[in-house]
Structures are given as structure tokens and as C-alpha cells.
Design a protein around this motif. Structure first.
Motif, PDB file in Angstrom:
ATOM      1  N   TRP A   1      43.627  23.038 -54.862  1.00  0.00           N
ATOM      2  CA  TRP A   1      43.434  24.118 -53.885  1.00  0.00           C
ATOM      3  C   TRP A   1      44.741  24.590 -53.269  1.00  0.00           C
ATOM      4  CZ3 TRP A   1      38.752  26.517 -52.665  1.00  0.00           C
ATOM      5  CH2 TRP A   1      37.649  26.016 -53.355  1.00  0.00           C
ATOM      6  N   ILE A   2      45.793  23.819 -53.421  1.00  0.00           N
ATOM      7  CA  ILE A   2      47.091  24.258 -52.910  1.00  0.00           C
ATOM      8  C   ILE A   2      47.624  25.430 -53.759  1.00  0.00           C
ATOM      9  CG2 ILE A   2      49.514  23.529 -52.603  1.00  0.00           C
ATOM     10  CD1 ILE A   2      48.496  20.791 -51.764  1.00  0.00           C
ATOM     11  N   ALA A   3      47.203  25.483 -55.012  1.00  0.00           N
ATOM     12  CA  ALA A   3      47.701  26.540 -55.907  1.00  0.00           C
ATOM     13  C   ALA A   3      47.263  27.942 -55.465  1.00  0.00           C
ATOM     14  CB  ALA A   3      47.279  26.260 -57.346  1.00  0.00           C
ATOM     15  N   PRO A   4      45.974  28.196 -55.256  1.00  0.00           N
ATOM     16  CA  PRO A   4      45.602  29.563 -54.850  1.00  0.00           C
ATOM     17  C   PRO A   4      46.112  29.943 -53.466  1.00  0.00           C
ATOM     18  CG  PRO A   4      43.669  28.128 -54.851  1.00  0.00           C
ATOM     19  CD  PRO A   4      44.784  27.363 -55.496  1.00  0.00           C
ATOM     20  N   ILE A   5      46.184  28.948 -52.564  1.00  0.00           N
ATOM     21  CA  ILE A   5      46.727  29.240 -51.233  1.00  0.00           C
ATOM     22  C   ILE A   5      48.192  29.672 -51.365  1.00  0.00           C
ATOM     23  CG2 ILE A   5      47.429  28.152 -49.056  1.00  0.00           C
ATOM     24  CD1 ILE A   5      44.841  26.474 -49.195  1.00  0.00           C
ATOM     25  N   SER A   6      48.954  28.938 -52.163  1.00  0.00           N
ATOM     26  CA  SER A   6      50.377  29.260 -52.348  1.00  0.00           C
ATOM     27  C   SER A   6      50.557  30.591 -53.071  1.00  0.00           C
ATOM     28  CB  SER A   6      51.067  28.152 -53.142  1.00  0.00           C
ATOM     29  OG  SER A   6      51.025  26.939 -52.435  1.00  0.00           O
ATOM     30  N   MET A   7      49.753  30.810 -54.114  1.00  0.00           N
ATOM     31  CA  MET A   7      49.923  32.050 -54.894  1.00  0.00           C
ATOM     32  C   MET A   7      49.524  33.273 -54.095  1.00  0.00           C
ATOM     33  SD  MET A   7      51.521  31.737 -57.582  1.00  0.00           S
ATOM     34  CE  MET A   7      51.764  33.457 -57.957  1.00  0.00           C
ATOM     35  N   THR A   8      48.522  33.117 -53.231  1.00  0.00           N
ATOM     36  CA  THR A   8      48.108  34.242 -52.387  1.00  0.00           C
ATOM     37  C   THR A   8      49.250  34.617 -51.444  1.00  0.00           C
ATOM     38  OG1 THR A   8      45.820  33.486 -52.489  1.00  0.00           O
ATOM     39  CG2 THR A   8      46.361  35.060 -50.748  1.00  0.00           C
ATOM     40  N   MET A   9      49.916  33.594 -50.913  1.00  0.00           N
ATOM     41  CA  MET A   9      51.068  33.848 -50.041  1.00  0.00           C
ATOM     42  C   MET A   9      52.176  34.566 -50.822  1.00  0.00           C
ATOM     43  SD  MET A   9      54.242  32.161 -49.849  1.00  0.00           S
ATOM     44  CE  MET A   9      55.643  32.344 -48.777  1.00  0.00           C
ATOM     45  N   VAL A  10      52.439  34.086 -52.034  1.00  0.00           N
ATOM     46  CA  VAL A  10      53.504  34.679 -52.857  1.00  0.00           C
ATOM     47  C   VAL A  10      53.197  36.148 -53.158  1.00  0.00           C
ATOM     48  CG1 VAL A  10      54.518  34.633 -55.180  1.00  0.00           C
ATOM     49  CG2 VAL A  10      54.262  32.506 -53.885  1.00  0.00           C
ATOM     50  N   ALA A  11      51.973  36.422 -53.572  1.00  0.00           N
ATOM     51  CA  ALA A  11      51.600  37.800 -53.924  1.00  0.00           C
ATOM     52  C   ALA A  11      51.662  38.708 -52.696  1.00  0.00           C
ATOM     53  CB  ALA A  11      50.195  37.824 -54.531  1.00  0.00           C
ATOM     54  N   TYR A  12      51.216  38.187 -51.548  1.00  0.00           N
ATOM     55  CA  TYR A  12      51.247  38.989 -50.321  1.00  0.00           C
ATOM     56  C   TYR A  12      52.679  39.332 -49.947  1.00  0.00           C
ATOM     57  CZ  TYR A  12      51.390  40.071 -45.379  1.00  0.00           C
ATOM     58  OH  TYR A  12      51.667  40.671 -44.179  1.00  0.00           O
TER      59      TYR A  12
ATOM     60  N   VAL B   1      59.752  28.700 -53.982  1.00  0.00           N
ATOM     61  CA  VAL B   1      59.294  27.319 -53.728  1.00  0.00           C
ATOM     62  C   VAL B   1      57.765  27.245 -53.782  1.00  0.00           C
ATOM     63  CG1 VAL B   1      59.105  25.506 -51.968  1.00  0.00           C
ATOM     64  CG2 VAL B   1      61.319  26.575 -52.418  1.00  0.00           C
ATOM     65  N   PHE B   2      57.106  28.194 -53.145  1.00  0.00           N
ATOM     66  CA  PHE B   2      55.637  28.180 -53.151  1.00  0.00           C
ATOM     67  C   PHE B   2      55.084  28.482 -54.547  1.00  0.00           C
ATOM     68  CE2 PHE B   2      55.931  27.920 -48.606  1.00  0.00           C
ATOM     69  CZ  PHE B   2      54.751  27.289 -48.223  1.00  0.00           C
ATOM     70  N   THR B   3      55.802  29.287 -55.319  1.00  0.00           N
ATOM     71  CA  THR B   3      55.378  29.521 -56.702  1.00  0.00           C
ATOM     72  C   THR B   3      55.487  28.222 -57.502  1.00  0.00           C
ATOM     73  OG1 THR B   3      56.205  31.783 -56.561  1.00  0.00           O
ATOM     74  CG2 THR B   3      55.731  30.958 -58.761  1.00  0.00           C
TER      75      THR B   3
ATOM     76  N   GLU C   1      60.502  36.708 -63.390  1.00  0.00           N
ATOM     77  CA  GLU C   1      60.538  38.085 -62.900  1.00  0.00           C
ATOM     78  C   GLU C   1      60.820  38.150 -61.398  1.00  0.00           C
ATOM     79  OE1 GLU C   1      60.566  42.037 -64.115  1.00  0.00           O
ATOM     80  OE2 GLU C   1      60.661  40.134 -65.177  1.00  0.00           O
ATOM     81  N   LEU C   2      60.235  37.204 -60.641  1.00  0.00           N
ATOM     82  CA  LEU C   2      60.513  37.166 -59.195  1.00  0.00           C
ATOM     83  C   LEU C   2      61.993  36.927 -58.954  1.00  0.00           C
ATOM     84  CD1 LEU C   2      57.537  35.093 -57.713  1.00  0.00           C
ATOM     85  CD2 LEU C   2      58.221  37.393 -57.026  1.00  0.00           C
ATOM     86  N   TYR C   3      62.566  36.031 -59.734  1.00  0.00           N
ATOM     87  CA  TYR C   3      63.983  35.737 -59.551  1.00  0.00           C
ATOM     88  C   TYR C   3      64.840  36.935 -59.973  1.00  0.00           C
ATOM     89  CZ  TYR C   3      68.481  33.489 -59.602  1.00  0.00           C
ATOM     90  OH  TYR C   3      69.789  33.185 -59.341  1.00  0.00           O
ATOM     91  N   ARG C   4      64.518  37.497 -61.138  1.00  0.00           N
ATOM     92  CA  ARG C   4      65.329  38.597 -61.666  1.00  0.00           C
ATOM     93  C   ARG C   4      65.297  39.826 -60.762  1.00  0.00           C
ATOM     94  NH1 ARG C   4      65.320  43.200 -64.676  1.00  0.00           N
ATOM     95  NH2 ARG C   4      63.070  43.445 -64.584  1.00  0.00           N
TER      96      ARG C   4
END
Lengths: 188, 116
Positions: free
Chosen positions: A119-130, A151-153, A31-34
Motif C-alpha cells: 500500500w505504500i506504492a500507490p500512496i507514493s505514486m499518487t504523490m509523485v504524479a500530483y 525518492v518516493f518513486t 524520464e523524471l530525471y531527464r
């Protein structure tokens, strides 16, 4: 049909939060890509953007729930030290795995990697969502930012994959069990 | 999600806030790896990171890394709020930091760095 309290919490950690988070990746990446790809046929509607925003926020909540329940509920049971003289180590997963050369690496490699990389997962996903919530459809204009989001996703996906894979194996070789017994279905 | 219409996000939004979030996430990932390595290498640091006994040093490693990540995000976000930054450079640094974070959490690499 019964389950122990620690089993139940481990299931919530691994299947309830971790696996659900993992499952959500395919939808998020597609969905992010589309929705933000240059040359997309039209700009997504406000409703579509809101849905993706909520979807990503849901993933952020799942990722933090997975690492927090893992670190503060399941991990203390996993790493508990057996009292001196204990010969049956089945209730002490880390000690059990470390007691044999054939299982030691499940802890030394598997758990040691999983407990940190997760712990890299929630840090990355928080960045993506923001970033998505901030830019929404305008993200298509910022090519490098859009690439960074993807990339972060993918990084979050990789970190979750490592944690989930080793979590599943660790729970197979040295399950975290104990605590009160919960009866789910009464037998006839 | 098929209905399409006009966007509502401001078209002239600078890339600064996004770049700040991206770089801070890279810093957060590296910090997780770096603190994990330090905990593994030095017993004194492992003792320092023992914020919550039942979880052990992992509690301090991750809590501190999350704090560094959030502080970095706040500082960068404040600085770049209204700015256009060089995303190519910031992105490269963020990806390198992310890769370092992954590498430093991998036990065999930790062992090599400690000469084990």
C-alpha cells in the motif's frame, strides 16, 4: 486450454496490474530525471510534459488497481478458512502454507509483509504524479522537491518489488485456484 | 519525447503544495505500518479493523491509513497552499516517516517491537 476464474483474477492482479506497474518504473525514473534535471539542455515541450503526466497517472491507476484487486478479490480466497475436518488444504492457500514448518514462513513473512507494504506504492505514486502534474518543468527549480519525487518513486518501486516477489513465490507454493472454469482455446 | 519549447507551468509556484503532498505521503506510509503493527499486537484492534469480513482486518488497516493520508494531505495542502516552506526539514521528516512505514510493515521488526 482452460483457466479457473480465481486464476484469471490472480493473473490480472499480478501480471495485468502489478507487473505492468513494475515495468513502468524504468521509464518513469529515467524520464523524471531527464526532464527535470538542472542543467538540462532545454525545457521540455508541452507535449512531452503532457505525455509524462499521463504516464504517471497511468501508473497511479495501475498501482491502485493492483492493491485493490489484491486486497478485495484475491486475498479473501487466499485467507479463506477450511471447514473443520478438511484434510486436503490445496484450496485454502494460507491454511496450506501454515500447516507445515517448511512453508509457514511464506505466509508469516511473505504474505504478512506483502499485504501491508504494497500500500505504500500507490500512496507514493499518487504523490509523485500530483507533484509532477502541479509543477511540470518548474520542478527543475525545486531541487529538494525533485529529489523527493525520485525518492518516493524509488520507494514505490521497492514496495512493489517486495509485493511482486512474494506474490510470485506464494502463487508458486500455494496458488489461488477455484471457481468457474473458463475455456480459452478449445482443443482439437 | 525530444521536442523542446517554452514551459507553461507558472514559474513562481510556491513549494508548499508539493511539500504538503510529500509530507502527507510520509504520514500515509507510517500510518500503514503503525496500523499494521497495532492490528498484529492487539486482538481488539484487529477486530475493530475488520471492516470487510472476507478481507479481514487488512481492510480496516488500509482503509483507515488511506483516510489518514488524504486528511493529512488536505489539511497540509490547505495550510501551505500559498507558502514557501522549509523543504529540507519537511523532506527529512517525510523520508524518516517513509522509512518508519517500511520498517513497521516488516514482520521481524513487528515481532521485535511486540517482544515475540
Amino acid at each position: 486450454m482452460e483457466i479457473s476464474w480465481r486464476d484469471l483474477i490472480t493473473v490480472f492482479h499480478g501480471m495485468g496490474f502489478g507487473a505492468l506497474f513494475m515495468l513502468a518504473f524504468t521509464g518513469a525514473i529515467a524520464e523524471l530525471y531527464r526532464m527535470s534535471a538542472p542543467g538540462a539542455p532545454a525545457v521540455p515541450s508541452e507535449r512531452d510534459q503532457t505525455l509524462l503526466r499521463l504516464y504517471l497517472i497511468g501508473m497511479v491507476v495501475l498501482s491502485w488497481a493492483a492493491v485493490l484487486t489484491g486486497a478485495y478479490l484475491v486475498y479473501p480466497w487466499y485467507r479463506a478458512l477450511p471447514p473443520a475436518g478438511t484434510t486436503d488444504l490445496s484450496a485454502f492457500p494460507q491454511a496450506f502454507l501454515s500447516s507445515s514448518p517448511s512453508t509457514r514462513e511464506w505466509h508469516d513473512l511473505g504474505m504478512e509483509w506483502k499485504e501491508n507494504v504494497a500500500w505504500i506504492a500507490p500512496i507514493s505514486m499518487t504523490m509523485v504524479a500530483y507533484v509532477y502534474a502541479k509543477y511540470r518543468a518548474v520542478l527543475a527549480k525545486h531541487l529538494r522537491l525533485r529529489k523527493a519525487v525520485l525518492v518516493f518513486t524509488l520507494a514505490a518501486f521497492l514496495a512493489t518489488g517486495v509485493a511482486g516477489l512474494f506474490g510470485a513465490f506464494l502463487n508458486k507454493y500455494a496458488p489461488v485456484r477455484g471457481g468457474a472454469t473458463i475455456q480459452l482455446i478449445k482443443g482439437e | 519525447m525530444s521536442a523542446m519549447q517554452k514551459p507553461s507551468a507558472p514559474q513562481d509556484l510556491p513549494n508548499g503544495p508539493g511539500a504538503a503532498a510529500m509530507l502527507a505521503a510520509g504520514i500515509g506510509a507510517t500510518t500503514v505500518g503503525l496500523f499494521s503493527l497495532l492490528r498484529d499486537a492487539f486482538s481488539g484492534i484487529a477486530h475493530f479493523f475488520n471492516f470487510y469480513g472476507p478481507t479481514g482486518p487488512l481492510s480496516g488497516v488500509t482503509t483507515s491509513a488511506v483516510a489518514v493520508w488524504l486528511i493529512a494531505w488536505y489539511v497540509l495542502g490547505t495550510k501551505w497552499r500559498e507558502q514557501e516552506v522549509n523543504l529540507a526539514r519537511v523532506g527529512t521528516v517525510a523520508f524518516v516517516l517513509l522509512a518508519i512505514g517500511f520498517a513497521l510493515t516488516f514482520p521481524p521488526i513487528m515481532d521485535v517491537l511486540q517482544g515475540k
